[in-house]
Design an enzyme around this catalytic site. Structure first.
Site, mmCIF file in Angstrom:
data_model
loop_
_atom_site.group_PDB
_atom_site.id
_atom_site.type_symbol
_atom_site.label_atom_id
_atom_site.label_comp_id
_atom_site.label_asym_id
_atom_site.label_seq_id
_atom_site.Cartn_x
_atom_site.Cartn_y
_atom_site.Cartn_z
ATOM 1 N N LYS A 1 22.556 24.426 34.271
ATOM 2 C CA LYS A 1 21.706 24.529 32.637
ATOM 3 C C LYS A 1 21.393 22.886 32.241
ATOM 4 O O LYS A 1 21.650 22.171 32.314
ATOM 5 C CB LYS A 1 23.792 24.452 31.928
ATOM 6 C CG LYS A 1 23.547 25.229 30.606
ATOM 7 C CD LYS A 1 25.196 25.650 30.272
ATOM 8 C CE LYS A 1 25.252 26.353 28.995
ATOM 9 N NZ LYS A 1 26.191 26.935 28.637
ATOM 10 N N SER B 1 31.690 30.336 27.952
ATOM 11 C CA SER B 1 30.746 30.530 28.038
ATOM 12 C C SER B 1 29.990 30.180 29.463
ATOM 13 O O SER B 1 28.967 30.383 30.697
ATOM 14 C CB SER B 1 29.993 29.291 27.758
ATOM 15 O OG SER B 1 29.575 29.126 26.454
ATOM 16 N N SER C 1 27.357 31.318 26.630
ATOM 17 C CA SER C 1 26.109 30.300 26.965
ATOM 18 C C SER C 1 25.231 30.067 27.553
ATOM 19 O O SER C 1 23.765 29.724 28.044
ATOM 20 C CB SER C 1 25.715 28.910 25.423
ATOM 21 O OG SER C 1 26.968 28.254 26.137
#
Ligand SMILES: *[C@@H]1O[C@H](CO)[C@@H](O)[C@H](O)[C@H]1NC(C)=O
Ligand SMILES: *[C@@H]1O[C@H](CO)[C@@H](O)[C@H](O)[C@H]1NC(C)=O
Length: 536
Positions: A117, A223, A199
């Site tokens: 990420k 997330s 996310s």
């Protein structure tokens, strides 16, 4: 796939197979390696048999990214050093087998490409930007601790995954899931109109679409679990502190956690085994959680009989009032499978104050986040070696100045502005944290102890708030697709440090059902002339 040398590798790659999105290596009569859906165990077996190189794997994933990323937009950057890292891993493996035949494998992640990420810092050619232009060109002092561990284990850092910009914390509720200024709108590979969630959108999409072997995401409130659920992959949110957050752009340190996203439970567990443990750079949380780590690590809990004797709670009031009617029949079917596999389902349970727990404005979470984000992100930015922005105030100013680039008009930066107005963790914030602790004690803790539960099981993402506000672990496993083809998972959650039980139930459920399917992408891949040339 042009890098594959038939002479030296002794492998046969059928070009036609590559074009139909199903490349296979066949070496010898009974050896078979298929790139799409390859698990870490299959990859390591192929390495050990000298039927696959890390370099070939990297070439496959980069080709996938080149083909799919223009549409899925789940990868922000490919590491220019990924091929070199793969070559180094291949060389190390060759040396190892020549020098000492008795030595076993180099470790599960050796030579395996991992996507990070874009909030997980790497000190290399890759940027770490939370998807925002504000941090492009910033230089970190060192790798995040989880990245150091990956490198030490010989994993290949394939690149950075897209995400909902700044974890959507720039403007909660306004930034679409999977959108960031640098990457644009990421897409769900199963259903173009489907929510990719966030996310850690890019980490989940990329794994789902076979653009990488495994990835890392992070979770403060849903997330990892939500994008994994929505993109038909496994998402593992560890107990807060089990994995170090040092070098990761924070939201709220008391709830932030770093975890694996993968196509199988065992891949997630191998990655978890590598990244857990005490880290002096994240002293308090990791020293506290280190006591949970079992001797011998987590892979011993990959047990097909893991559901035998387990007590699983179904907390109906977490999802009864929600719009889950389309997935409920599948859920009930899975409950029967869990029973048949030896678990006791303790049904019709309720957690008190679910409405408060599920509402970040009421449960104290938002109050804590607004103050916690400002303090912790300012600390992160101050630590950078160099950066165009040094504080949340700088980021807000950057966004104003570059409002077109960051789409400020449509998506705003309201939450940033609210966060900037806070001044540290005061009385109000301490009360908010106490409220979350009380809700957890009176909620899931009480429920699990009174009913002697090993885990709770929820369809879809409805336990996210419960797990979020208490720093509890959870793992989601692909469980089905609705009539539109939209995926959903089954989420197992538990109290702090109960990863061994969660792994047992998740793995046994996965092995009993094997629900995951590849996304329906093959027909829509358009190979450009350039790609065709490369493939032959
Ligand atoms: C990182 O950002 C810089 C500045 O925009 C860019 O030149 C560079 O290519 C980026 N790195 C990668 C690997 O994309
Ligand atoms: C509930 O789900 C169905 C099927 O997915 C959908 O058609 C409907 O619009 C949803 N209703 C609400 C209120 O979200």
């Amino acid at each position: 796939m042009m890098m594959i040398n038939r002479q030296t590798c002794g492998v046969i790659i059928a070009a036609a197979a590559i074009l139909s999105f199903n490349p296979v290596i066949s070496g010898g009569e009974d050896f078979h390696f298929t790139f799409p859906e390859a698990t870490i165990d299959e990859i390591q077996a192929a390495f050990a048999e000298n039927k696959l190189t890390s370099r070939q794997l990297v070439e496959f994933y980069i080709t996938q990214i080149e083909n799919l990323n223009p549409r899925l937009k789940s990868v922000l950057e490919v590491n220019p050093d990924a091929r070199n890292q793969a070559d180094e891993a291949d060389l190390a493996r060759k040396r190892r087998s020549r020098d000492d035949q008795s030595l076993r494998s180099l470790g599960k992640l050796h030579g395996v490409p991992v996507l990070l990420k874009d909030t997980i810092a790497t000190k290399d050619k890759l940027n770490t930007t939370a998807g925002s232009y504000a941090l492009v060109g910033s230089v970190v002092g060192r790798d995040a601790t989880v990245v150091e561990r990956l490198r030490d284990a010989g994993a290949v850092i394939l690149g950075k995954a897209s995400l909902t910009e700044w974890y959507s914390f720039r403007s909660l509720g306004k930034i679409p899931n999977g959108w960031c200024a640098r990457g644009g709108q990421a897409q769900n590979p199963y259903l173009p109109s489907g929510d990719p969630c966030g996310s850690s959108s890019g980490s989940a999409i990329s794994v789902a679409a076979n653009m990488v072997a495994v990835s890392l995401g992070s979770e403060t409130h849903g997330s990892i679990l939500c994008p994994a659920d929505h993109n038909s992959v496994v998402g593992f949110k560890p107990t807060v502190g089990l994995t170090s957050r040092a070098g990761v752009i924070p939201v709220l340190p008391i709830h932030d956690t770093i975890g694996p996203i993968s196509r199988t439970v065992s891949d997630a567990v191998y990655l978890l085994d590598l990244i857990v443990g005490f880290d002096p750079r994240d002293y308090e949380a990791t020293s506290e959680a280190a006591k949970f780590i079992p001797v011998g690590g987590y892979k011993q809990f990959l047990n097909r009989d893991g559901l035998k004797g387990k007590r699983l709670g179904v907390v109906r009031n977490l999802f009864n009032s929600r719009n889950v009617s389309t997935i409920i029949p599948t859920f009930e079917h899975h409950l029967n499978t869990l029973r048949k596999s030896g678990a006791t389902i303790v049904d019709n349970l309720e957690i008190s104050n679910v409405d408060v727990i599920s509402n970040p404005s009421k449960n104290g979470e938002l109050t804590a986040m607004l103050a916690g984000f400002k303090t912790s992100v300012n600390d992160y930015l101050k630590d950078l070696v160099s950066s165009p922005v040094r504080s949340l105030a700088d980021i807000i100013a950057f966004n104003q100045k570059n409002s077109v680039l960051e789409n400020i008009k449509e998506y705003g930066q309201d939450t940033f502005i609210s966060s900037e107005k806070t001044c540290g963790f005061g009385e109000k914030e301490r009360k908010a944290v106490e409220l979350m602790e009380k809700l957890s004690r009176d909620g899931i803790e009480k429920l699990m102890i009174e009913n002697k539960l090993d885990a709770i099981v929820t369809p879809g993402t409805h336990s996210i708030s419960v797990l979020g506000i208490g720093g509890y672990p959870g793992i989601t496993v692909p469980a089905g697709y609705d009539s539109n083809g939209m995926p959903f998972g089954l989420c197992f959650g538990g109290l702090k440090g109960t990863e061994p039980k969660l792994i047992e139930v998740a793995y046994a459920f996965e092995q009993a059902t094997l629900v995951r399917k590849q996304p329906p992408l093959s027909k829509s891949i358009e190979l450009t002339q350039e790609n065709l040339n490369q493939s032959i």
